[in-house]
Design a protein around this motif. Structure first.
Motif, PDB file in Angstrom:
ATOM      1  N   TRP A  20       0.829  -1.206   0.000  1.00 50.97           N
ATOM      2  CA  TRP A  20       0.000   0.000   0.000  1.00 50.97           C
ATOM      3  C   TRP A  20       0.867   1.262   0.000  1.00 50.97           C
ATOM      4  CZ3 TRP A  20      -0.353   3.752   3.909  1.00 50.97           C
ATOM      5  CH2 TRP A  20      -1.321   4.747   3.679  1.00 50.97           C
ATOM      6  N   THR A 225      -6.751   1.852   3.250  1.00 52.49           N
ATOM      7  CA  THR A 225      -7.888   1.668   2.349  1.00 52.49           C
ATOM      8  C   THR A 225      -8.986   0.927   3.095  1.00 52.49           C
ATOM      9  OG1 THR A 225      -8.694   0.454   0.407  1.00 52.49           O
ATOM     10  CG2 THR A 225      -6.696  -0.375   1.442  1.00 52.49           C
ATOM     11  N   TRP A 227     -10.848  -1.201   2.056  1.00 49.52           N
ATOM     12  CA  TRP A 227     -10.846  -2.622   1.699  1.00 49.52           C
ATOM     13  C   TRP A 227     -10.097  -3.450   2.748  1.00 49.52           C
ATOM     14  CZ3 TRP A 227     -14.084  -4.606  -1.582  1.00 49.52           C
ATOM     15  CH2 TRP A 227     -14.563  -3.828  -2.647  1.00 49.52           C
ATOM     16  N   ILE A 278      -7.117  -5.691  -3.729  1.00 51.67           N
ATOM     17  CA  ILE A 278      -8.320  -5.137  -4.350  1.00 51.67           C
ATOM     18  C   ILE A 278      -8.138  -3.634  -4.614  1.00 51.67           C
ATOM     19  CG2 ILE A 278     -10.774  -4.621  -4.008  1.00 51.67           C
ATOM     20  CD1 ILE A 278     -10.928  -7.239  -2.385  1.00 51.67           C
ATOM     21  N   TRP A 279      -7.582  -2.949  -3.608  1.00 55.35           N
ATOM     22  CA  TRP A 279      -7.293  -1.502  -3.750  1.00 55.35           C
ATOM     23  C   TRP A 279      -6.381  -1.242  -4.943  1.00 55.35           C
ATOM     24  CZ3 TRP A 279      -2.287   0.458  -3.047  1.00 55.35           C
ATOM     25  CH2 TRP A 279      -2.160   1.842  -3.091  1.00 55.35           C
ATOM     26  N   ALA A 281      -5.881  -3.222  -7.551  1.00 58.88           N
ATOM     27  CA  ALA A 281      -6.532  -3.604  -8.796  1.00 58.88           C
ATOM     28  C   ALA A 281      -7.517  -2.542  -9.278  1.00 58.88           C
ATOM     29  CB  ALA A 281      -7.255  -4.939  -8.608  1.00 58.88           C
ATOM     30  N   LEU A 282      -8.161  -1.890  -8.314  1.00 57.67           N
ATOM     31  CA  LEU A 282      -9.134  -0.857  -8.677  1.00 57.67           C
ATOM     32  C   LEU A 282      -8.464   0.473  -9.025  1.00 57.67           C
ATOM     33  CD1 LEU A 282     -11.924  -1.570  -6.026  1.00 57.67           C
ATOM     34  CD2 LEU A 282     -11.886  -2.201  -8.442  1.00 57.67           C
ATOM     35  N   GLY A 283      -7.157   0.522  -8.742  1.00 54.38           N
ATOM     36  CA  GLY A 283      -6.375   1.681  -9.143  1.00 54.38           C
ATOM     37  C   GLY A 283      -6.612   2.928  -8.335  1.00 54.38           C
TER      38      GLY A 283
END
Length: 283
Positions: A20, A225, A227, A278-279, A281-283
């Motif tokens: 992150w 995040t 997530w 996930i964070w 991947a979602l950009g």
């Protein structure tokens, strides 16, 4: 060994935070895993040896140990501990050489000393009620924040919150283990925090740790995040263990809580990593 997740989990959590923050090279992650596994397996052998030669395990309630049960020669178990510490030390040396953070060698030496003197030496701190303090520091703060630092050269507020969470859960592993052994530890003169508190207060202590971990999980998500809230899936396992403990379980029934706590830590850290993925991947 049921405590192996306490070695893997801080590295997984640290990897999540390092990712992150922006950097998580896989070769450094692998070295961190070797360091952590070597230390945790080594401390298990060291505890087996030291408790065994002292006679602390003569009337053990939980699974039998190598020295206490006579299944292995004490010298062999001691040498196995030193061998694991050696593997961890070599991996640590490579890690600091790769990253350039040479001052961490001092931390590595402190980790080995803490692992040995938990139950080893003339005045083991585990026999003085200080086990939870050192476990929180080395299995939580050092292991998690150390991983983040090796990966990215800095530790964010989210990293420290994750490190606190890992330390609290690692303490939960120790608390449930020592709760099971209160009678035998008292008889052997091993004055753990749990023998000092007694059963009712120890059970409440575990519940308090679970509550604090939940707060830390939310804090990590707020600082990184949302997530990362997937880490709270691990708390569901800790709550299950807390229900067993608060229900008055004793003896071998507490082995289940040890397993649930260890797996809760692993799921907590995996949730952080999944949330970070996930964070990303979602950009």
């Amino acid at each position: 060994m049921r405590t192996l997740p306490t070695a893997v989990s801080p590295v997984v959590a640290g990897t999540a935070i390092g990712w992150w923050q922006g950097r998580a090279p896989l070769h450094v992650v692998a070295l961190c895993l070797v360091i952590a596994l070597g230390l945790v397996i080594g401390v298990n052998f060291a505890n087996d040896y030291s408790d065994g030669v002292r006679g602390t395990d003569d009337h053990r309630v939980g699974p039998q140990r190598l020295v206490g049960s006579g299944a292995a020669d004490p010298t062999t178990v001691r040498n196995a501990a030193f061998g694991c510490f050696g593997v961890s030390g070599v991996a640590g040396l490579v890690a600091v050489a790769v990253t350039g953070h040479w001052w961490l060698l001092i931390v590595g030496v402190a980790c080995v000393l803490a692992a040995w003197f938990y139950t080893g030496g003339r005045h083991p701190y585990g026999y003085l009620g200080l086990g939870e303090v050192f476990v929180f520091i080395f299995f939580g703060l050092v292991a998690t924040a150390g991983t983040v630092y090796l990966l990215d050269g800095r530790v964010s507020a989210a990293g420290w919150a994750a490190a606190v969470a890992m330390g609290l859960i690692a303490d939960g592993v120790l608390v449930t283990n020592n709760l099971r052994d209160i009678a035998s530890d008292t008889a052997a003169g091993k004055r753990t925090l749990e023998t000092r508190l007694g059963e009712p207060a120890t059970r409440m202590l575990y519940a308090g740790l679970v509550a604090a971990v939940t707060v830390c999980g939310v804090l990590v998500a707020a600082l990184s995040t949302w997530w990362a809230l997937l880490c709270l899936l691990g708390v569901t396992l800790l709550v299950g263990a807390a229900r067993i403990i608060l229900g008055g379980a004793r003896g071998m029934r507490l082995v289940a809580t040890l397993r649930l706590t260890s797996m809760g830590e692993l799921v907590f850290s995996a949730g952080l990593l999944a949330g970070t993925a996930i964070w990303a991947a979602l950009g």
